[in-house]
Design an enzyme around this catalytic site. Structure first.
Site, mmCIF file in Angstrom:
data_model
loop_
_atom_site.group_PDB
_atom_site.id
_atom_site.type_symbol
_atom_site.label_atom_id
_atom_site.label_comp_id
_atom_site.label_asym_id
_atom_site.label_seq_id
_atom_site.Cartn_x
_atom_site.Cartn_y
_atom_site.Cartn_z
ATOM 1 C CB ALA A 14 -0.850 -0.051 1.216
ATOM 2 C CB VAL A 15 3.582 2.526 2.169
ATOM 3 C CG1 VAL A 15 4.444 3.652 2.056
ATOM 4 C CG2 VAL A 15 2.829 2.636 3.195
ATOM 5 C CB SER A 41 5.503 -9.288 -6.050
ATOM 6 O OG SER A 41 4.611 -9.294 -5.088
ATOM 7 C CB CYS A 139 0.339 7.022 9.757
ATOM 8 S SG CYS A 139 -0.260 5.649 10.535
ATOM 9 C CE LYS A 224 3.988 1.066 16.431
ATOM 10 N NZ LYS A 224 3.597 0.664 15.131
ATOM 11 N NE ARG A 246 -6.589 -0.022 11.701
ATOM 12 C CZ ARG A 246 -5.614 0.149 11.358
ATOM 13 N NH1 ARG A 246 -4.946 1.474 10.554
ATOM 14 N NH2 ARG A 246 -4.386 -0.319 11.848
ATOM 15 C CG HIS A 253 -4.832 7.831 9.832
ATOM 16 N ND1 HIS A 253 -5.437 6.614 9.297
ATOM 17 C CD2 HIS A 253 -3.611 7.334 10.329
ATOM 18 C CE1 HIS A 253 -4.679 5.649 9.316
ATOM 19 N NE2 HIS A 253 -3.447 5.981 10.159
ATOM 20 C CD GLN A 344 -1.172 4.989 6.587
ATOM 21 O OE1 GLN A 344 -1.801 4.509 5.447
ATOM 22 N NE2 GLN A 344 -0.069 4.331 7.113
#
Ligand code: A2P
Length: 362
Positions: A14-15, A41, A139, A224, A246, A253, A344
């Site tokens: 995703a990032v 992959s 994030c 964190k 969530r 976010h 995010q």
């Protein structure tokens, strides 16, 4: 050598998928780019404005003749291959939590603590410079600090109480897929089938999925936000607590932030400090009830800040005192509130990592 060769580790995630885009959008001086992922992959082809890339399996040899390695493949890969890449001479910018609290490793939000990067690491000419590792913060922490740091600088902060509304993207591409799949299923009258998360995700929200300490009751995400903020500020006097949740949103976010400042301010003071803050866009239209939303933040590089107001519970005279304020005699308080939203995957991850690289390769 002004254009570093770049390895993106986790390029299919995703990032990682955002890395090529943000390198391109920010006009980062890219040399050869290598897209790395798991052996699953290998051979996958990524078509992008920056070129056509065939994904390769990540191995210790992947970092030869690479000057910048952007890691976003989880803590395990970072721990095993981050030091290998640094030993090969790379500047490693790591998105995972693997090194964030290591005192020898700078944890950087470019708008807040660029000075934590050792001067010896900076420069496009890497000849004679050793490799190094820099950590990209959590994030939620990044998004919160972009908005709160300008107020910290201008007025001082004693205490911060944060409630998050966190998107699926923070848990990776599969979690985003889970939200899409469950939403389709529920709308089709089928039961939601939780795979990544324990709780049903569509049309629901739940306490953050990170491990929870049974003694304190805080989960790892909440820990964190406290510990990383203190490291980034270089001091731990700000009392911080967070409640991380969530929500069924794909990629941006939101956070409700309640602060106790060190001195009284007016709403105009807050606007003035935030208006000139790097990385902040004010979205605060009281007349039309228009404020930050995840959809407005998605795809953008700025943290949107709105609901900028004083906290009646921290203002002498409470709500009546706030309501009685006039332009000539504005209300003042040490208690302030904000609602923020940030992408995010971008500011919370890929973009912040590329901004860190920009501080080095300049
Ligand atoms: P792959 O797609 O081949 O599994 P996300 O955060 O969206 O879950 O993405 C995780 C990223 O980390 C993906 O690009 C994934 O690649 C990559 N990854 C997972 N395991 C490994 C591994 N053993 N070596 C390198 N990359 C990995």
């Amino acid at each position: 050598m002004s254009h570093p060769n770049i390895a993106i580790v986790g390029a299919t995630g995703a990032v990682g998928r955002e890395m090529l885009d943000i390198l391109h959008r920010r006009n980062f001086p890219c040399g050869r780019i290598t897209c790395l992922a798991s052996p699953r992959s290998a051979g996958q082809v990524i078509e992008h404005a920056l070129g056509t890339f065939t994904v390769q399996a990540t191995t210790p040899e992947s970092f030869k003749d690479v000057q910048l390695a952007l890691f976003s493949a989880g803590s395990g890969i970072s721990k095993s291959l981050g030091p290998v890449a640094a030993a090969a001479g790379c500047v490693v910018v790591d998105n995972s939590s693997a090194f964030r609290m290591d005192p020898a490793i700078p944890l950087i939000v470019p708008e807040v603590n660029p000075h934590h990067i050792p001067a010896a690491w900076i420069g496009t000419n890497r000849a004679g410079k050793p490799g190094c590792i820099l950590a990209n913060p959590n994030c939620s922490t990044i998004i919160m600090l972009v908005a709160v740091h300008p107020l910290y600088q201008a007025f001082g902060v004693e205490r911060a109480v944060i409630s998050t509304y966190q998107a699926a993207s923070g848990a990776g591409a599969m979690a985003m897929e889970e939200l899409r799949d469950q939403t389709r299923d529920v709308l089709d009258g089928k039961p939601a089938q939780p795979k990544i998360f324990k709780e049903p995700y569509a049309f629901n929200l739940f306490s953050h999925n990170s491990a929870l300490d049974p003694v304190t009751g805080l989960n790892v995400e909440e820990q964190k936000m406290i510990l990383e903020s203190h490291k980034i500020w270089g001091e731990d006097s700000v009392r911080i607590t967070a409640m991380c949740i969530r929500v069924p949103v794909l990629r941006a976010h939101c956070e409700s932030i309640n602060l106790t400042l060190k001195r009284d301010v007016t709403v105009a003071d807050l606007h003035a400090a935030l208006a000139k803050a790097p990385g902040v866009t004010i979205v605060d239209d009281r007349a039309n009830n228009i404020f930050p939303t995840p959809l407005k933040a998605s795809g953008g590089q700025e943290v949107l800040v709105g609901r900028i107001r004083l906290d009646p519970s921290q203002t002498p005279g409470g709500l009546n005192a706030l309501a009685a304020a006039t332009e000539a005699k504005p209300a003042r308080s040490r208690g302030v509130e904000l609602f923020v939203s940030g992408d995010q995957l971008l500011k919370g991850a890929a973009q912040n990592a590329v901004q860190i690289a920009e501080l080095i390769f300049r």
